[in-house]
Design a protein around this motif. Structure first.
Motif, PDB file in Angstrom:
ATOM      1  N   GLU A   6       0.866  -1.182   0.000  1.00  0.00           N
ATOM      2  CA  GLU A   6       0.000   0.000   0.000  1.00  0.00           C
ATOM      3  C   GLU A   6       0.902   1.231   0.000  1.00  0.00           C
ATOM      4  O   GLU A   6       1.850   1.316   0.784  1.00  0.00           O
ATOM      5  CB  GLU A   6      -0.879  -0.018   1.254  1.00  0.00           C
ATOM      6  N   HIS A   7       0.607   2.195  -0.865  1.00  0.00           N
ATOM      7  CA  HIS A   7       1.387   3.445  -0.946  1.00  0.00           C
ATOM      8  C   HIS A   7       0.717   4.480  -0.045  1.00  0.00           C
ATOM      9  O   HIS A   7      -0.456   4.793  -0.221  1.00  0.00           O
ATOM     10  CB  HIS A   7       1.444   3.932  -2.394  1.00  0.00           C
ATOM     11  N   ILE A   8       1.464   5.020   0.911  1.00  0.00           N
ATOM     12  CA  ILE A   8       0.922   6.007   1.851  1.00  0.00           C
ATOM     13  C   ILE A   8       1.707   7.302   1.705  1.00  0.00           C
ATOM     14  O   ILE A   8       2.931   7.327   1.904  1.00  0.00           O
ATOM     15  CB  ILE A   8       1.032   5.504   3.303  1.00  0.00           C
ATOM     16  N   ASP A   9       1.017   8.380   1.335  1.00  0.00           N
ATOM     17  CA  ASP A   9       1.667   9.692   1.245  1.00  0.00           C
ATOM     18  C   ASP A   9       1.793  10.302   2.634  1.00  0.00           C
ATOM     19  O   ASP A   9       0.880  10.194   3.462  1.00  0.00           O
ATOM     20  CB  ASP A   9       0.865  10.634   0.341  1.00  0.00           C
ATOM     21  N   LYS A  17       5.767   2.713   1.893  1.00  0.00           N
ATOM     22  CA  LYS A  17       5.237   1.572   1.151  1.00  0.00           C
ATOM     23  C   LYS A  17       5.077   0.437   2.152  1.00  0.00           C
ATOM     24  O   LYS A  17       6.058   0.004   2.774  1.00  0.00           O
ATOM     25  CB  LYS A  17       6.150   1.199  -0.015  1.00  0.00           C
ATOM     26  N   SER A  18       3.826  -0.009   2.335  1.00  0.00           N
ATOM     27  CA  SER A  18       3.476  -0.864   3.461  1.00  0.00           C
ATOM     28  C   SER A  18       2.917  -2.213   2.998  1.00  0.00           C
ATOM     29  O   SER A  18       1.869  -2.265   2.353  1.00  0.00           O
ATOM     30  CB  SER A  18       2.444  -0.126   4.324  1.00  0.00           C
ATOM     31  N   ILE A  42      15.835  10.825   4.302  1.00  0.00           N
ATOM     32  CA  ILE A  42      15.258   9.542   3.885  1.00  0.00           C
ATOM     33  C   ILE A  42      15.437   9.381   2.376  1.00  0.00           C
ATOM     34  O   ILE A  42      15.179  10.307   1.601  1.00  0.00           O
ATOM     35  CB  ILE A  42      13.756   9.463   4.245  1.00  0.00           C
ATOM     36  N   PHE A  43      15.869   8.219   1.962  1.00  0.00           N
ATOM     37  CA  PHE A  43      16.093   7.938   0.537  1.00  0.00           C
ATOM     38  C   PHE A  43      14.874   7.218  -0.033  1.00  0.00           C
ATOM     39  O   PHE A  43      14.518   6.122   0.424  1.00  0.00           O
ATOM     40  CB  PHE A  43      17.349   7.074   0.384  1.00  0.00           C
ATOM     41  N   LYS A  44      14.215   7.829  -0.996  1.00  0.00           N
ATOM     42  CA  LYS A  44      13.068   7.267  -1.727  1.00  0.00           C
ATOM     43  C   LYS A  44      11.813   7.139  -0.868  1.00  0.00           C
ATOM     44  O   LYS A  44      10.857   7.876  -1.026  1.00  0.00           O
ATOM     45  CB  LYS A  44      13.412   5.896  -2.342  1.00  0.00           C
ATOM     46  N   HIS A  45      11.779   6.163   0.054  1.00  0.00           N
ATOM     47  CA  HIS A  45      10.593   5.917   0.868  1.00  0.00           C
ATOM     48  C   HIS A  45      10.956   5.041   2.055  1.00  0.00           C
ATOM     49  O   HIS A  45      12.045   4.469   2.098  1.00  0.00           O
ATOM     50  CB  HIS A  45       9.480   5.242   0.040  1.00  0.00           C
ATOM     51  N   VAL A  46      10.056   4.962   3.019  1.00  0.00           N
ATOM     52  CA  VAL A  46      10.190   4.024   4.132  1.00  0.00           C
ATOM     53  C   VAL A  46       9.368   2.786   3.790  1.00  0.00           C
ATOM     54  O   VAL A  46       8.253   2.896   3.269  1.00  0.00           O
ATOM     55  CB  VAL A  46       9.685   4.655   5.457  1.00  0.00           C
ATOM     56  N   ALA A 387       1.379 -14.291   3.973  1.00  0.00           N
ATOM     57  CA  ALA A 387       0.566 -13.998   2.778  1.00  0.00           C
ATOM     58  C   ALA A 387       0.771 -12.563   2.315  1.00  0.00           C
ATOM     59  O   ALA A 387       0.788 -12.282   1.107  1.00  0.00           O
ATOM     60  CB  ALA A 387      -0.907 -14.250   3.080  1.00  0.00           C
ATOM     61  N   ALA A 388       0.969 -11.650   3.266  1.00  0.00           N
ATOM     62  CA  ALA A 388       1.119 -10.234   2.931  1.00  0.00           C
ATOM     63  C   ALA A 388       2.456  -9.920   2.266  1.00  0.00           C
ATOM     64  O   ALA A 388       2.629  -8.850   1.677  1.00  0.00           O
ATOM     65  CB  ALA A 388       0.948  -9.379   4.189  1.00  0.00           C
TER      66      ALA A 388
END
Length: 407
Positions: A6-9, A17-18, A42-46, A387-388
């Motif tokens: 899931e993408h979270i802004d 990205k979760s 932070i580089f790119k995303h967490v 599964a996730a």
């Protein structure tokens, strides 16, 4: 393969990205991840793993890539904590019907737990370390003495006395069976007292630096060392040493646990068939998206393509030996376990001893009030966690414990 995240802004921050579809995530964990994502380096995303839950400074189950800085509290105080597993040549039929003797032998061979009292030795450390521990310590001693020369307070720690010891909390030694009824030994521990002391010392030092430089943070525990400063270099050196201590700690424990197993089983067996030794609380330099970055994994495992890792469940659940799929979006990472759904305090209040006994049926382990905080119900369902993250790892072996030693 379809991306499962899931993408979270995050306002004024990098996105998250979760990999948490179908898995419960506490709102406090989301808030904590968002604060980390607002750090300017932070580089790119967490990346959030499916076992993500609230931690100190940073969420457990998160991957924090940075350029030009490192956050000591994101690594935490259990530096280099991780897993080791070895497959033996034994089969389930080679084990005795009553496994209490095996559990007792492992408990005698590996110091575990903790006791405090004036003039009394902590039961979780060595009183007189065996020759195998002294020999192992020799490979770490010179670098440690160099650290202590610069930061003398680190010398007054449990270092050699904790090498080859388990600790408390979620640390364990287990005897497991895979789906083919082969016997494995698996364990979980880290850098023990000395790693804790190193972590706490540098976390406080980073906070002091932030106050000196008048840097305001969204959370004091996100205090950092900028690359190029003396404290950055010293921290990286100290954390690399603690990570080496942790990996060696697991190897020494594994040797002693296998010796304990041999003392209870007359049949000779080999334990070199397959071994994995991986950190899940650490920082390292890696190349991602074409750039060299620092990757902090707090409760996450390296899952580069083809790399073997371990994802344990709770005391009564399955565990998995996995092979990484090298997913770039997760910075080639996966979860380090099931992840908590209850705090230790909540578990003690909400789970009865009868429920704990029922949930650990068939496992030779502690079934007393002292381990309720580690009971299976305190953790997320490991099957949903797996599964996730099916786009992060593939399962190689599924294990189920039959003996579990806890501190």
């Amino acid at each position: 393969m379809e991306q499962k995240y899931e993408h979270i802004d995050v306002k004024d921050g990098a996105p998250i990205k979760s990999w948490t579809r179908g898995v419960p995530v506490d709102d406090k964990a989301k808030d904590q991840m968002s604060r980390a994502a607002k750090m300017p380096f932070i580089f790119k995303h967490v990346a959030a793993m499916p076992d993500v839950h609230v931690g100190i400074g940073a969420t457990v189950g998160s991957v924090i890539p940075t350029k030009g800085a490192v956050i000591p509290a994101a690594v935490g105080v259990d530096i280099g904590c991780g897993m080791m597993a070895a497959r033996t040549s034994l089969m389930a039929s080679d084990l005795p019907d009553n496994l209490a003797g095996i559990r007792s032998a492992i408990e005698a061979a590996v110091p575990h737990g903790r006791s405090n009292g004036r003039g009394r030795r902590d039961k979780g450390s060595w009183g007189d370390p065996p020759a195998s521990v002294i020999d192992a310590w020799a490979s770490l001693k010179a670098r440690f003495e160099a650290l202590c020369a610069k930061y003398p307070r680190l010398s007054n720690t449990n270092n050699v006395m904790h090498l080859g010891t388990l600790g408390t909390g979620n640390h364990f030694v287990e005897v497991c069976l895979d789906t083919e009824q082969r016997v494995w030994v698996m364990l979980h521990s880290g850098s023990r007292g000395v790693g804790n002391a190193i972590g706490r010392f540098f976390i406080e030092l980073a906070k002091k630096d932030m106050r000196t430089w008048h840097i305001n943070l969204p959370d004091e525990d996100l205090a950092y060392f900028p690359e190029g400063t003396e404290h950055f270099d010293d921290y990286v050196e100290a954390v690399e040493w603690a990570q080496d201590f942790a990996a060696l700690n697991r190897r020494v424990m594994m040797t002693h646990a296998l010796d304990a197993l041999r003392s209870q089983i007359a049949k000779p067996f080999d334990a070199e068939c397959e071994a994995v030794n991986c950190h899940h609380n650490y920082v390292t330099r890696e190349n991602h998206f074409g750039e060299n970055v620092l990757v902090t994994r707090k409760g996450a495992v390296r899952a580069a393509k083809g790399t073997l890792g371990i994802i344990p469940g709770s005391m009564g659940a399955k565990s998995f030996i996995v092979r990484g799929l090298g997913n770039a979006e997760s910075f080639e990472s996966c979860s380090h376990g099931a992840g908590r759904v209850m705090s230790r305090t909540q578990a003690k209040k909400l789970v009865t001893l009868d429920e704990h006994i029922a949930d650990t049926a068939g496992v030779e382990c502690r079934k007393d009030e002292g381990v309720i905080d580690e009971t299976p119900r305190a953790y997320k369902p490991i099957e949903k966690v797996m599964a996730a993250q099916s786009d992060l790892v593939e399962i190689v072996h599924t294990l189920k414990q039959v003996v579990c030693v806890k501190g």
